[in-house]
Design an enzyme around this catalytic site. Structure first.
Site, PDB file in Angstrom:
ATOM      1  N   GLU A 193     -22.898  25.175  -3.073  1.00  0.00           N
ATOM      2  CA  GLU A 193     -21.741  24.733  -2.294  1.00  0.00           C
ATOM      3  C   GLU A 193     -22.113  23.661  -1.270  1.00  0.00           C
ATOM      4  OE1 GLU A 193     -19.781  28.182  -0.673  1.00  0.00           O
ATOM      5  OE2 GLU A 193     -19.637  29.144  -2.642  1.00  0.00           O
ATOM      6  N   CYS A 194     -22.999  22.772  -1.656  1.00  0.00           N
ATOM      7  CA  CYS A 194     -23.529  21.728  -0.776  1.00  0.00           C
ATOM      8  C   CYS A 194     -22.983  20.377  -1.231  1.00  0.00           C
ATOM      9  CB  CYS A 194     -25.061  21.748  -0.881  1.00  0.00           C
ATOM     10  SG  CYS A 194     -25.921  20.475   0.056  1.00  0.00           S
ATOM     11  N   GLY A 195     -22.887  19.446  -0.307  1.00  0.00           N
ATOM     12  CA  GLY A 195     -22.492  18.097  -0.670  1.00  0.00           C
ATOM     13  C   GLY A 195     -23.470  17.450  -1.636  1.00  0.00           C
ATOM     14  N   LEU A 196     -24.701  17.966  -1.682  1.00  0.00           N
ATOM     15  CA  LEU A 196     -25.721  17.420  -2.575  1.00  0.00           C
ATOM     16  C   LEU A 196     -25.781  18.155  -3.919  1.00  0.00           C
ATOM     17  CD1 LEU A 196     -28.563  16.912   0.070  1.00  0.00           C
ATOM     18  CD2 LEU A 196     -26.908  15.229  -0.775  1.00  0.00           C
ATOM     19  N   THR A 197     -24.939  19.164  -4.099  1.00  0.00           N
ATOM     20  CA  THR A 197     -24.944  19.956  -5.340  1.00  0.00           C
ATOM     21  C   THR A 197     -24.845  19.100  -6.601  1.00  0.00           C
ATOM     22  OG1 THR A 197     -24.107  21.904  -4.189  1.00  0.00           O
ATOM     23  CG2 THR A 197     -23.791  21.849  -6.569  1.00  0.00           C
TER      24      THR A 197
END
Length: 158
Positions: free
Chosen positions: A35-39
């Site tokens: 659930e990360c912007g970098l996922t």
């Protein structure tokens, strides 16, 4: 066997394993989160894993950064396979900083490591040589197709 190869880990399915199971391959060790912007980096990591047969991406889910990996191992695996078609090895959730830091991350980023310092966020990457020697550390925002990362991987493979 190197010190890193001797480190025990648990697969995402809960089986006992060790980093030594991947001895002889170049490793890209990454702390991952769903659930990360970098996922979306999962896509690029999977591309690297498929492109270079002697490179093995190892994904270690971690919930220490913004609570961005809250799911169970089963949920994480389902997400990675369904959303990003991940085929590289994933492991049980670990801690990468603090008192509960997994021994792998002590070896990679602890005080005595070649690249010491706290892990700053999800998707930080460590390149490890076939013999278990850490070669490089890349910040989380370094994309899997970054020319510096590709060059380091290709150098390690040559």
């Amino acid at each position: 066997m190197s010190a890193i190869h001797a480190i025990a880990v648990k697969t995402i399915a809960g089986a006992d394993a060790s980093i030594g199971d991947f001895a002889g391959k170049v490793l890209l060790v990454v702390n991952v989160a769903s659930e990360c912007g970098l996922t979306p980096q999962y896509s690029g990591l999977e591309e690297l894993h498929r492109k270079y047969s002697e490179l093995c991406v190892l994904g270690f889910p971690c919930n220490q950064f913004g609570g961005q990996e809250p799911g169970t191992e089963e949920q994480i695996l389902d997400f990675c396979q369904t959303r990003y078609e991940v085929s590289f090895p994933l492991f049980a959730k670990i801690e990468v900083n603090g008192d509960g830091r997994h021994p792998l991350y002590t070896a990679l980023s602890g005080e005595a490591a070649a690249f010491p310092g706290e892990i700053t966020w999800n998707f930080e990457k460590f390149l490890v040589a076939r013999d278990g020697t850490p070669l490089a550390r890349f910040e989380p925002r370094t994309a899997p197709d970054d020319p510096a990362l590709i060059a380091a991987i290709e150098d390690a493979l040559s």
